[in-house]
Design a protein around this motif. Structure first.
Motif, PDB file in Angstrom:
ATOM      1  N   SER A   1      -1.627  -4.446 -13.882  1.00 26.60           N
ATOM      2  CA  SER A   1      -1.832  -3.218 -13.118  1.00 26.60           C
ATOM      3  C   SER A   1      -3.139  -2.521 -13.462  1.00 26.60           C
ATOM      4  CB  SER A   1      -0.661  -2.250 -13.358  1.00 26.60           C
ATOM      5  OG  SER A   1      -0.553  -1.924 -14.732  1.00 26.60           O
TER       6      SER A   1
ATOM      7  N   ASP B   1       4.932  -8.166  -7.740  1.00 29.07           N
ATOM      8  CA  ASP B   1       4.889  -6.850  -8.382  1.00 29.07           C
ATOM      9  C   ASP B   1       4.067  -5.887  -7.535  1.00 29.07           C
ATOM     10  OD1 ASP B   1       5.038  -4.741 -10.067  1.00 29.07           O
ATOM     11  OD2 ASP B   1       3.967  -5.671 -11.741  1.00 29.07           O
TER      12      ASP B   1
ATOM     13  N   LEU C   1       3.192  -2.728  -8.458  1.00 24.35           N
ATOM     14  CA  LEU C   1       2.380  -1.842  -9.292  1.00 24.35           C
ATOM     15  C   LEU C   1       0.886  -2.172  -9.272  1.00 24.35           C
ATOM     16  CD1 LEU C   1       2.660   0.621 -11.104  1.00 24.35           C
ATOM     17  CD2 LEU C   1       2.958  -0.904 -13.066  1.00 24.35           C
TER      18      LEU C   1
ATOM     19  N   LEU D   1      -0.968  -0.642  -6.033  1.00 28.95           N
ATOM     20  CA  LEU D   1      -0.910   0.768  -5.633  1.00 28.95           C
ATOM     21  C   LEU D   1      -2.298   1.397  -5.553  1.00 28.95           C
ATOM     22  CD1 LEU D   1       2.187   2.058  -7.633  1.00 28.95           C
ATOM     23  CD2 LEU D   1       2.058   1.197  -5.290  1.00 28.95           C
TER      24      LEU D   1
ATOM     25  N   ALA E   1       1.186  -3.725  -1.133  1.00 32.72           N
ATOM     26  CA  ALA E   1       1.711  -2.458  -1.657  1.00 32.72           C
ATOM     27  C   ALA E   1       2.987  -2.030  -0.957  1.00 32.72           C
ATOM     28  CB  ALA E   1       0.653  -1.363  -1.520  1.00 32.72           C
TER      29      ALA E   1
ATOM     30  N   ARG F   1       3.296   1.663   0.002  1.00 33.83           N
ATOM     31  CA  ARG F   1       3.267   2.661  -1.074  1.00 33.83           C
ATOM     32  C   ARG F   1       1.879   2.823  -1.684  1.00 33.83           C
ATOM     33  NH1 ARG F   1       8.002   0.621  -4.884  1.00 33.83           N
ATOM     34  NH2 ARG F   1       7.157   2.280  -6.192  1.00 33.83           N
TER      35      ARG F   1
ATOM     36  N   GLN G   1      -1.493   4.205  -2.895  1.00 33.23           N
ATOM     37  CA  GLN G   1      -1.853   5.565  -3.295  1.00 33.23           C
ATOM     38  C   GLN G   1      -3.362   5.809  -3.255  1.00 33.23           C
ATOM     39  OE1 GLN G   1      -0.178   6.007  -7.210  1.00 33.23           O
ATOM     40  NE2 GLN G   1       1.929   5.874  -6.486  1.00 33.23           N
TER      41      GLN G   1
END
Length: 297
Positions: free
Chosen positions: A26, A50, A52, A55, A79, A82, A84
């Motif tokens: 990540s 995954d 994470l 993001l 993602a 999600r 960000q």
């Protein structure tokens, strides 16, 4: 047979990556993440399954010139809605259509960075911010330096879409050299809301800088076309001060020029942003600039 099984087991154990690697996924940039996915099947499966690591999508060199709308959609889809942070640094192939498709599928983006994305239009950026402002969601940071043709009305619309109170509280003096290093998450996580403003000198929408030595003096506030600034420390260089030239043709103040290491032939320094262009001399602590290196070779 027993020895063959033992050898196969040992081979599998040796090829399996250390479990600690999975904890750093990540923290990797996109280029490193994609390269890591090519190492082995276990890493590829871990990265693809995954959420994470996906993001925060930051696209910089060397991927930015190759990134297209289709590739961006494929990467952003990992993602699963999600996303960000979306940072596209000098991604010249990304169009309004590609950006809006990603934004529409990821309504929780709080930081949008598209500096130097010359295929984007001001209208496309405004539409993207409007999409992100729906359902009481607030975009916290927007960076659009390098997008051509932004009008005052469009900038005002962007200010209205982003929380105005937040802009006034978090607005700070912008140092000139920060925008020459906009490729890391540290700069992406800065606390400025919008990176362009109306220049008080030319009245155009540009990146506006404040002189760090004269913070309360409005005469030193302006864009880089109106006020010459040192590429290293960001101070404005007036007509009464000496302009010093670097090997990379950037402008330096005398104090910064004296501090930087010089070319062994022409005695010109590189600014820190272009220090990688130095040619090291075998058996010497000095360097040769690219111009002198090509001249003598």
């Amino acid at each position: 047979m027993t020895e063959d099984k033992e050898q196969d087991t040992c081979s599998e154990q040796e090829s399996s990556p250390n479990e600690a690697i999975f904890f750093v996924l990540s923290y990797l940039h996109l280029f490193e993440l994609l390269a890591m996915a090519q190492v082995c099947k276990s890493l590829r499966d871990a990265i693809n399954s995954d959420i994470l690591p996906w993001l925060k999508i930051v696209v910089d060199r060397p991927l930015n010139w190759r990134l297209s709308d289709e590739i961006l959609m494929k990467v952003a889809s990992k993602a699963k809605g999600r996303l960000q942070v979306l940072a596209l640094i000098n991604c010249v192939k990304i169009t309004d259509d590609g950006l809006l498709r990603v934004v529409a599928q990821n309504p929780h983006i709080t930081k949008l960075h598209v500096p130097g994305c010359t295929s984007l239009s001001p209208g496309g950026v405004v539409t993207a911010v409007k999409l992100l402002s729906e359902n009481n969601h607030k975009l916290k940071v927007l960076q659009i330096n390098g997008i051509q043709g932004i009008q005052k009305e469009e900038l005002e619309t962007l200010h209205n879409l982003i929380n105005q109170d937040q802009i006034q509280k978090k607005r700070c003096n912008i140092l000139y050299n920060e925008y020459n290093k906009l490729s890391t998450l540290e700069h992406i996580d800065s606390n400025r809301s919008i990176d362009v403003d109306i220049c008080p000198k030319c009245n155009d929408v540009r990146t506006v800088f404040d002189c760090p030595q004269v913070l309360s003096h409005n005469e030193c506030r302006g864009c880089d076309l109106c006020i010459t600034r040192c590429i290293e420390c960001g101070i404005c260089i007036t007509s009464t001060q000496e302009l010093e030239e670097a090997s990379c043709s950037d402008t330096l103040c005398l104090e910064c020029w004296l501090k930087l290491p010089k070319c062994s032939f022409c005695n010109k320094p590189y600014c820190n942003n272009h220090a990688d262009q130095q040619h090291r001399v075998s058996g010497s602590v000095g360097f040769v600039c690219a111009t002198c290196h090509s001249r003598f070779n």
